[in-house]
Design an enzyme around this catalytic site. Structure first.
Site: not given
Length: 470
Positions: A255-256
């Site tokens: 997610g990052d």
């Protein structure tokens, strides 16, 4: 832009197929000295299984004490050739535990280390001195699930066993703003040397997944990292104020940022003054809601001598993202990125000088970062929304930015957008922005990091790696 979804199973074999076809180029002759064949299954003269210390692999029984007791026992062998702690098949629930020097933590292929979902099983420790506070909140931070400091010769490995951070409770607390302290990483090693992390799958980290900080001689190889694309701040691998780091042959979906290279935050990073340098990244595949490779934004101790090659990023927001701001100080220089393939990526290359998060109000806005000598070459991209957004800092241009042999198929009418940058280009499509239009050849190639030594004086396109088409 709607992105095509590419299955994990297909992407996982792309690199293998490319390697079997011999289509990837040989390793670069610079900055790869620490990437080498490493025997992660080094023979330790003493070995125990976690079950010998009362652990129960039912996914319910809390085994923190068993891990702590086993490692305490094995510490007596640290000066006798070291020891191995074996985790057999099962689901082994545990809170945070410390490693020791001269230790191999080895997981069976069917072993799963499960992180406790009770925050009380994650002790609170002091903030990093180069950050001055927790990354998310003032004060301390929760200790990582697997933690160590001031260690030598540590191996975390397995036959593709799994370490699952069960991060959902932490993501929910972050979103609801109910955190009391900064979330824990999944693995963090501090002030340590001779680290190998290999042949494992990491799932659902509460925060960053693998975080070597103030470390040297670090190898991360053959690992898979997966977290939902909407999970907050679940970076893959974050070398931080560390030297001689090798990251290779990994698949990461998070997610990052897939990789984020860091070196401290504003005045705390400037004062601590420990750079990240000599970092090699190669044969990396991934997808992310952020960037494939990020540099910064915490870069106040300096980042240099970063070489990345043979990269494939898909279904992602950005390929490369260099982020900094006034107040950071420090430097980013001597960065070389080559042989990158992008598919369904919003922004191929992004630099920003306005990433303005600060730890407190004591930072000095006059502390400007020095950004120079960044070379990106041999890049192809399909279904790209924006080729590049390169935004430096007014009065503090990013200099000697070199783009060579970059071919991007852009799905919109968008063009390169640049300000407060200066550099050179060669064979860039779509046409590059005005500040980078000056030609690399024949007069400026020596100003481009790495090109002057290894490209020779050539204006011919270099052969790109032939990734297998999906």
């Amino acid at each position: 832009m709607k992105r095509r979804r590419i299955s994990f199973s297909l992407v996982d074999v792309l690199l293998v197929l490319a390697l079997l076809n011999g289509s990837l180029p040989a390793a670069m002759p610079m900055a790869t000295s620490y990437c080498r064949n490493q025997n992660s299954e080094e023979i330790r003269p003493h070995s125990v299984a976690i079950t010998e210390f009362g652990a129960v692999g039912d996914g319910v029984t809390l085994n923190t004490k068993a891990f702590q007791n086993a490692i305490f026992y094995l510490n007596s062998f640290a000066d006798k050739g070291g020891a191995k702690l074996f985790v057999p098949s099962g689901r082994w629930l545990t809170g945070s535990f410390d490693l020791i020097s001269h230790l191999t933590l080895s997981l069976d292929k069917d072993a799963v280390i499960l992180a406790s979902t009770n925050p009380n099983d994650w002790p609170v420790i002091d903030p990093l001195p180069s950050y001055g506070r927790g990354r998310e909140l003032p004060g301390g931070r929760h200790r990582s699930l697997i933690y160590g400091r001031n260690l030598t010769d540590v191996v975390i490995t397995g036959d593709n066993g799994t370490i699952d951070g069960q991060g959902q409770i932490w993501w929910d607390s972050f979103r609801s703003k109910t955190l009391d302290y900064t979330r824990p990483h999944l693995v963090e090693l501090m002030n340590s040397t001779g680290i190998v992390i290999s042949n494992l799958t990491f799932l659902n980290p509460p925060f960053w997944t693998i975080h070597p900080v103030y470390c040297s001689q670090v190898i991360v190889q053959n690992v898979t990292i997966r977290a939902p694309l909407d999970s907050p701040n679940t970076d893959g691998i974050d070398p931080d104020s560390s030297t001689n780091v090798c990251i290779e042959d990994c698949f990461i979906s998070t997610g990052d940022d897939i990789i984020a290279i860091k070196s401290g935050w504003d005045e705390y990073g400037i004062s601590y003054n420990q750079p990240s340098t000599n970092i090699t990244i190669r044969r990396l595949i991934g997808e992310t809601s952020a960037a494939g490779i990020a540099i910064g934004s915490e870069m106040s101790g300096g980042i240099s001598e970063v070489h990345a090659e043979d990269l494939l990023f898909f279904n992602s927001n950005m390929g490369i993202n260099l982020k900094t701001s006034s107040g950071r100080g420090g430097y980013v220089r001597n960065i070389y990125i080559s042989n990158m393939t992008l598919a369904d990526v919003d922004i191929a290359i992004r630099f920003t000088g306005e990433f303005g998060e600060h730890p407190d109000d004591s930072y000095d806005p006059r502390a400007l970062p020095l950004i120079e000598k960044i070379t990106i070459e041999d890049v192809t991209g399909e279904n790209i929304k924006f080729p590049g957004l390169l935004m430096g800092i007014e009065g503090d241009k990013f200099r000697d930015i070199c783009l060579s042999n970059v071919s991007l198929s852009v799905s919109s009418e968008s063009s390169w957008n640049c300000s407060n940058v200066q550099g050179y280009s060669h064979l860039v499509s779509p046409e590059v922005c005005e500040p980078l239009k000056e030609r690399i050849f024949p007069d400026n190639y020596s100003k481009c990091y790495h090109l002057s030594d290894y490209l020779q004086i050539s204006n011919k396109p270099k052969r790109r790696p032939q990734w297998i088409s999906w």
